[in-house]
Design an enzyme around this catalytic site. Structure first.
Site, PDB file in Angstrom:
ATOM      1  N   TRP A 106       0.970  -0.984  -0.328  1.00  0.00           N
ATOM      2  CA  TRP A 106      -0.439   0.120   0.001  1.00  0.00           C
ATOM      3  C   TRP A 106       1.302   0.883  -0.160  1.00  0.00           C
ATOM      4  O   TRP A 106       0.643   2.524  -0.334  1.00  0.00           O
ATOM      5  CB  TRP A 106      -0.910  -0.167   1.267  1.00  0.00           C
ATOM      6  N   HIS A 107       1.883   1.462   0.706  1.00  0.00           N
ATOM      7  CA  HIS A 107       3.268   2.728   0.769  1.00  0.00           C
ATOM      8  C   HIS A 107       3.347   2.352  -0.629  1.00  0.00           C
ATOM      9  O   HIS A 107       3.984   4.263  -0.961  1.00  0.00           O
ATOM     10  CB  HIS A 107       3.864   1.909   1.840  1.00  0.00           C
ATOM     11  N   GLY A 108       3.890   1.880  -1.348  1.00  0.00           N
ATOM     12  CA  GLY A 108       4.148   1.813  -2.400  1.00  0.00           C
ATOM     13  C   GLY A 108       4.597   0.852  -3.873  1.00  0.00           C
ATOM     14  O   GLY A 108       4.548   0.112  -3.342  1.00  0.00           O
TER      15      GLY A 108
ATOM     16  N   PHE B 201       2.069   8.708  -1.595  1.00  0.00           N
ATOM     17  CA  PHE B 201       1.151   6.912  -1.194  1.00  0.00           C
ATOM     18  C   PHE B 201       0.162   7.018  -1.313  1.00  0.00           C
ATOM     19  O   PHE B 201      -0.808   5.822  -1.260  1.00  0.00           O
ATOM     20  CB  PHE B 201       1.669   6.414   0.037  1.00  0.00           C
TER      21      PHE B 201
END
Length: 473
Positions: free
Chosen positions: A338-340, A473
């Site tokens: 989810w962050h990247g 993000f």
């Protein structure tokens, strides 16, 4: 770009209305407060539609072409929310969940998935890099939280205006905190400026805004200047000395904290000015004595989302130790993704999943650990894994790790003063929320914060203005 080399740290966008920009601080925010105060006093029924309108203006300032995406997202999900209680066949909710995730994947993961597929010989898929709409991860997760709770019978039906405000409220639409409907919706019907503590709330909101700005401008941004060149050199294939590696790794450890917690302090402060209390997102995370404790203190609203909407549905701790460890690993790996859109983010999340799983086994074995040793090991683990989070490829991360382990030239010129001061503030000091609520309101305090605000404005005008890290993000 390879699948292991995300470009999240090199995104170039049109200028957004950043919280640390003159256009926001000196134009949009004062105008919004005046309009909101007028509506609250003379047309209370117009207050919520006004906040929705202000939020759309705020979002559209970045790039008006993406405003229809946010509006359509709110409209479609709002229609689904109204239809969901009447549908007995059960297909609407999974279709809505899949649709929201598909939109997120199209903008955020299309190039990443193509790069993964191209690891298979002969695939040859084109790499597509779409401009990532600001806040898409956050408002997508807000849709998912509300629809999930509505389907489970935990959430009430919301009218179009309240639902739009829940999703798009401008202090939190771009980078959180991730606000559950139960934490905010009940506040929409209040008359915030008629509360007996209205003046105190406004004062504390302004103080949080100034503190958050100060953390970003005086700590986060100077640390970025010591971190970015080293990671850029590693990404370019250059050797990194031991001094540079430790400077960059420790610097980023505190840069991301002051950058993101500073944004959160500003978001909470701005929301208070409009009569809305948002949940805290940080509670001195670098004082954690275990990895589980760290995730209870770091990005707390994301941790609760991952727990309630991934970890528990995956089985949680209800089906034995093996299932619990597996659920932790899967949850944190998806949290990393989810962050990247890159394998380094996946590896970062997976490492934390393994660390949390090891903590479960340690506690199940009845083992104990001295507090100081627990803090030391937790801090070392968090610091070392931040390298995966920040590096743009595994090759760049390896160059940093070689420097950290002394497998490179020693180097010199370690910039320790800024890092040492940042470490002291992050570890010893209380959270901004706790500190602001302990301070007794008085004129001298107000004057001191006014002077600090002017100094921050001068600093913003004098230096380069860095985008908030979590905007990507």
């Amino acid at each position: 770009m390879s699948a292991g080399a995300p470009n999240a740290w090199k995104v170039v966008r049109p200028p957004a209305m950043l919280f640390n920009s003159f256009v926001f601080l000196l134009a949009f925010l004062p105008a919004a407060l005046v309009l909101h105060a007028a509506a609250e006093r003379f047309r209370p029924d117009a207050r919520l539609p006004l906040l929705v309108g202000l939020s759309l203006v705020f979002y559209g300032w970045w790039d008006w072409r993406f405003l229809p995406l946010l509006v359509a997202s709110i409209g479609v999900n709002g229609w689904i929310a109204r239809a969901l209680p009447r549908r007995a066949d059960g297909w609407l909710f999974p279709a809505a969940l899949a649709g929201n995730l598909a939109v997120l994947a199209a903008f955020k993961y299309l190039g990443f998935l193509a790069d993964l597929a191209n690891l298979i010989p002969g695939m040859g898929l084109p790499h597509v890099d779409l401009v990532l709409p600001l806040g898409i991860s956050f408002f997508t997760f807000h849709h998912i939280m509300y629809l999930t709770d509505l389907r489970a019978g935990r959430a009430p039906a919301l009218g179009p205006t309240k639902y739009a405000l829940y999703i798009a409220f401008f202090p939190q639409v771009l980078a959180g905190p991730l606000v559950r409907w139960s934490e905010i919706v009940h506040q929409f019907d209040e008359r915030p400026y008629r509360r007996p503590d209205a003046a105190e709330r406004i004062g504390r909101g302004l103080m949080l805004l100034v503190v958050g700005l100060s953390k970003k401008v005086f700590l986060g941004d100077p640390l970025a200047a010591t971190v970015n060149p080293v990671f850029q050199a590693a990404a370019a294939g250059h050797a990194v000395t031991t001094a540079e590696a430790w400077q960059a790794t420790l610097g980023f450890t505190f840069q991301i904290y002051f950058d993101f917690s500073g944004y959160t302090d500003m978001a909470l402060g701005i929301a208070l000015l409009f009569g809305i209390v948002l949940p805290q997102n940080f509670d001195v995370p670098y004082r954690a004595t275990s990895l589980r404790d760290f995730w209870r203190r770091w990005h707390m609203t994301l941790s609760r989302f991952l727990r309630d909407y991934l970890y528990i549905p995956f089985g949680g701790n209800r089906r034995g130790v093996a299932m619990q460890v597996g659920a932790l690993f899967a949850t944190m790996t998806l949290g990393g993704l989810w962050h990247g859109a890159g394998l380094t983010f996946v590896a970062w999340g997976a490492a934390h999943g393994l660390g949390l799983g090891a903590g479960v086994l340690w506690r199940r074995a009845g083992a104990r650990m001295p507090t100081f040793l627990g803090w030391t090991l937790t801090a070392l683990f968090v610091v070392l894994t931040w390298v995966l989070f920040r590096a743009t490829s595994f090759e760049a991360a390896l160059a940093i790790y070689k420097g950290l382990l002394g497998l490179a030239e020693p180097g010199s010129g370690f910039k320790w003063r800024t890092i040492l001061f940042a470490a002291a503030v992050a570890i010893v000091g209380p959270s901004a929320w706790a500190a602001i609520h302990r301070l007794p309101p008085n004129r001298w305090l107000a004057a001191a914060f006014a002077v600090l605000f002017v100094i921050v404005l001068l600093k913003i005008g004098d230096d380069a203005n860095y985008e908030f890290i979590y905007f990507q993000f």
